[in-house]
Design a protein around this motif. Structure first.
Motif, PDB file in Angstrom:
ATOM      1  N   LEU A 196       0.831  -1.202   0.000  1.00 38.73           N
ATOM      2  CA  LEU A 196       0.000   0.000   0.000  1.00 38.73           C
ATOM      3  C   LEU A 196       0.864   1.251   0.000  1.00 38.73           C
ATOM      4  O   LEU A 196       0.593   2.208  -0.736  1.00 38.73           O
ATOM      5  N   LEU A 197       1.926   1.261   0.783  1.00 37.69           N
ATOM      6  CA  LEU A 197       2.832   2.403   0.811  1.00 37.69           C
ATOM      7  C   LEU A 197       3.513   2.598  -0.537  1.00 37.69           C
ATOM      8  O   LEU A 197       3.622   3.719  -1.029  1.00 37.69           O
ATOM      9  N   ALA A 198       3.941   1.502  -1.151  1.00 41.36           N
ATOM     10  CA  ALA A 198       4.601   1.602  -2.460  1.00 41.36           C
ATOM     11  C   ALA A 198       3.638   2.122  -3.523  1.00 41.36           C
ATOM     12  O   ALA A 198       4.018   2.947  -4.355  1.00 41.36           O
ATOM     13  N   CYS A 199       2.408   1.685  -3.492  1.00 45.24           N
ATOM     14  CA  CYS A 199       1.423   2.160  -4.472  1.00 45.24           C
ATOM     15  C   CYS A 199       1.084   3.628  -4.251  1.00 45.24           C
ATOM     16  O   CYS A 199       0.782   4.351  -5.196  1.00 45.24           O
ATOM     17  N   THR A 200       1.143   4.074  -3.026  1.00 50.25           N
ATOM     18  CA  THR A 200       0.821   5.456  -2.715  1.00 50.25           C
ATOM     19  C   THR A 200       1.974   6.393  -3.046  1.00 50.25           C
ATOM     20  O   THR A 200       1.767   7.468  -3.614  1.00 50.25           O
ATOM     21  N   VAL A 201       3.185   5.990  -2.725  1.00 52.32           N
ATOM     22  CA  VAL A 201       4.341   6.871  -2.857  1.00 52.32           C
ATOM     23  C   VAL A 201       4.916   6.873  -4.266  1.00 52.32           C
ATOM     24  O   VAL A 201       5.240   7.927  -4.810  1.00 52.32           O
ATOM     25  N   LEU A 202       5.039   5.702  -4.867  1.00 54.11           N
ATOM     26  CA  LEU A 202       5.670   5.619  -6.174  1.00 54.11           C
ATOM     27  C   LEU A 202       4.729   6.125  -7.261  1.00 54.11           C
ATOM     28  O   LEU A 202       3.517   5.937  -7.185  1.00 54.11           O
ATOM     29  N   PRO A 203       5.272   6.764  -8.279  1.00 54.90           N
ATOM     30  CA  PRO A 203       4.406   7.251  -9.359  1.00 54.90           C
ATOM     31  C   PRO A 203       3.850   6.086 -10.164  1.00 54.90           C
ATOM     32  O   PRO A 203       4.384   4.982 -10.139  1.00 54.90           O
ATOM     33  N   GLY A 204       2.806   6.385 -10.899  1.00 53.87           N
ATOM     34  CA  GLY A 204       2.198   5.364 -11.752  1.00 53.87           C
ATOM     35  C   GLY A 204       3.105   5.009 -12.912  1.00 53.87           C
ATOM     36  O   GLY A 204       4.197   5.556 -13.064  1.00 53.87           O
ATOM     37  N   ARG A 205       2.637   4.103 -13.713  1.00 58.03           N
ATOM     38  CA  ARG A 205       3.458   3.690 -14.854  1.00 58.03           C
ATOM     39  C   ARG A 205       3.691   4.872 -15.778  1.00 58.03           C
ATOM     40  O   ARG A 205       2.811   5.725 -15.960  1.00 58.03           O
ATOM     41  N   PRO A 206       4.857   4.956 -16.357  1.00 56.62           N
ATOM     42  CA  PRO A 206       5.098   6.075 -17.268  1.00 56.62           C
ATOM     43  C   PRO A 206       4.256   5.919 -18.533  1.00 56.62           C
ATOM     44  O   PRO A 206       3.973   4.810 -18.979  1.00 56.62           O
ATOM     45  N   ARG A 207       3.863   7.037 -19.077  1.00 59.46           N
ATOM     46  CA  ARG A 207       3.086   6.983 -20.313  1.00 59.46           C
ATOM     47  C   ARG A 207       3.990   6.544 -21.441  1.00 59.46           C
ATOM     48  O   ARG A 207       5.131   6.959 -21.553  1.00 59.46           O
ATOM     49  N   ARG A 208       3.472   5.682 -22.250  1.00 63.63           N
ATOM     50  CA  ARG A 208       4.268   5.149 -23.354  1.00 63.63           C
ATOM     51  C   ARG A 208       3.982   5.906 -24.630  1.00 63.63           C
ATOM     52  O   ARG A 208       2.937   6.525 -24.788  1.00 63.63           O
ATOM     53  N   ALA A 209       4.919   5.822 -25.539  1.00 58.35           N
ATOM     54  CA  ALA A 209       4.739   6.464 -26.836  1.00 58.35           C
ATOM     55  C   ALA A 209       3.557   5.849 -27.576  1.00 58.35           C
ATOM     56  O   ALA A 209       2.901   6.509 -28.374  1.00 58.35           O
ATOM     57  N   ARG A 210       3.267   4.574 -27.284  1.00 57.54           N
ATOM     58  CA  ARG A 210       2.148   3.913 -27.934  1.00 57.54           C
ATOM     59  C   ARG A 210       0.836   4.617 -27.617  1.00 57.54           C
ATOM     60  O   ARG A 210      -0.032   4.770 -28.478  1.00 57.54           O
ATOM     61  N   ASP A 211       0.676   5.072 -26.360  1.00 55.07           N
ATOM     62  CA  ASP A 211      -0.531   5.806 -25.991  1.00 55.07           C
ATOM     63  C   ASP A 211      -0.657   7.077 -26.819  1.00 55.07           C
ATOM     64  O   ASP A 211      -1.735   7.430 -27.277  1.00 55.07           O
ATOM     65  N   GLU A 212       0.469   7.754 -26.997  1.00 57.19           N
ATOM     66  CA  GLU A 212       0.485   8.979 -27.795  1.00 57.19           C
ATOM     67  C   GLU A 212       0.127   8.671 -29.240  1.00 57.19           C
ATOM     68  O   GLU A 212      -0.683   9.366 -29.855  1.00 57.19           O
ATOM     69  N   ASN A 213       0.716   7.619 -29.788  1.00 53.78           N
ATOM     70  CA  ASN A 213       0.444   7.254 -31.174  1.00 53.78           C
ATOM     71  C   ASN A 213      -1.013   6.845 -31.367  1.00 53.78           C
ATOM     72  O   ASN A 213      -1.610   7.149 -32.404  1.00 53.78           O
ATOM     73  N   GLU A 214      -1.586   6.157 -30.387  1.00 49.18           N
ATOM     74  CA  GLU A 214      -2.984   5.758 -30.495  1.00 49.18           C
ATOM     75  C   GLU A 214      -3.894   6.984 -30.492  1.00 49.18           C
ATOM     76  O   GLU A 214      -4.869   7.048 -31.241  1.00 49.18           O
ATOM     77  N   ALA A 215      -3.561   7.967 -29.652  1.00 44.40           N
ATOM     78  CA  ALA A 215      -4.387   9.174 -29.586  1.00 44.40           C
ATOM     79  C   ALA A 215      -4.310   9.953 -30.895  1.00 44.40           C
ATOM     80  O   ALA A 215      -5.332  10.418 -31.415  1.00 44.40           O
ATOM     81  N   ILE A 216      -3.108  10.084 -31.432  1.00 45.85           N
ATOM     82  CA  ILE A 216      -2.959  10.812 -32.698  1.00 45.85           C
ATOM     83  C   ILE A 216      -3.599  10.022 -33.837  1.00 45.85           C
ATOM     84  O   ILE A 216      -4.195  10.600 -34.748  1.00 45.85           O
ATOM     85  N   GLY A 217      -3.524   8.703 -33.782  1.00 43.12           N
ATOM     86  CA  GLY A 217      -4.188   7.874 -34.785  1.00 43.12           C
ATOM     87  C   GLY A 217      -5.690   8.055 -34.761  1.00 43.12           C
ATOM     88  O   GLY A 217      -6.339   8.132 -35.818  1.00 43.12           O
ATOM     89  N   GLU A 218      -6.246   8.131 -33.567  1.00 43.32           N
ATOM     90  CA  GLU A 218      -7.687   8.363 -33.451  1.00 43.32           C
ATOM     91  C   GLU A 218      -8.060   9.736 -33.995  1.00 43.32           C
ATOM     92  O   GLU A 218      -9.082   9.889 -34.679  1.00 43.32           O
ATOM     93  N   LEU A 219      -7.219  10.728 -33.727  1.00 40.00           N
ATOM     94  CA  LEU A 219      -7.469  12.055 -34.288  1.00 40.00           C
ATOM     95  C   LEU A 219      -7.416  12.024 -35.817  1.00 40.00           C
ATOM     96  O   LEU A 219      -8.225  12.674 -36.487  1.00 40.00           O
ATOM     97  N   SER A 220      -6.469  11.284 -36.364  1.00 43.85           N
ATOM     98  CA  SER A 220      -6.357  11.175 -37.822  1.00 43.85           C
ATOM     99  C   SER A 220      -7.600  10.538 -38.426  1.00 43.85           C
ATOM    100  O   SER A 220      -8.077  10.958 -39.481  1.00 43.85           O
ATOM    101  N   LEU A 221      -8.128   9.525 -37.748  1.00 42.86           N
ATOM    102  CA  LEU A 221      -9.359   8.895 -38.234  1.00 42.86           C
ATOM    103  C   LEU A 221     -10.533   9.869 -38.199  1.00 42.86           C
ATOM    104  O   LEU A 221     -11.346   9.914 -39.130  1.00 42.86           O
TER     105      LEU A 221
END
Length: 78
Positions: free
Chosen positions: A28-53
């Motif tokens: 619980l302490l580790a989940c609270t203190v440590l940051p979440g997973r870093p955003r991946r470039a894939r997320d960015e590419n998916e968002a831009i792909g959706e915009l392109s569509l």
């Protein structure tokens, strides 16, 4: 005289519960203190792909596409 078998069994149960409590609190302490997973470039590419569509389907204009693309790029960059 105390029955040693019962006492040792009870002590093992107490120790096991304390150990489980320790691991749960550490998790619980580790989940609270440590940051979440870093955003991946894939997320960015998916968002831009959706915009392109959306642009290709005519749902947004080229100006809206560019504005939203810039928002996506700034959101995914640290």
């Amino acid at each position: 005289m105390m029955p040693t078998d019962a006492m040792s069994w009870l002590m093992w149960v107490i120790v096991a519960r304390l150990l489980a409590l320790l691991w749960a609190s550490a998790l619980l302490l580790a989940c609270t203190v440590l940051p979440g997973r870093p955003r991946r470039a894939r997320d960015e590419n998916e968002a831009i792909g959706e915009l392109s569509l959306r642009l290709a389907r005519g749902e947004i204009t080229a100006n809206e596409f560019e504005q939203q693309r810039q928002l996506v790029l700034t959101a995914f960059r640290p």
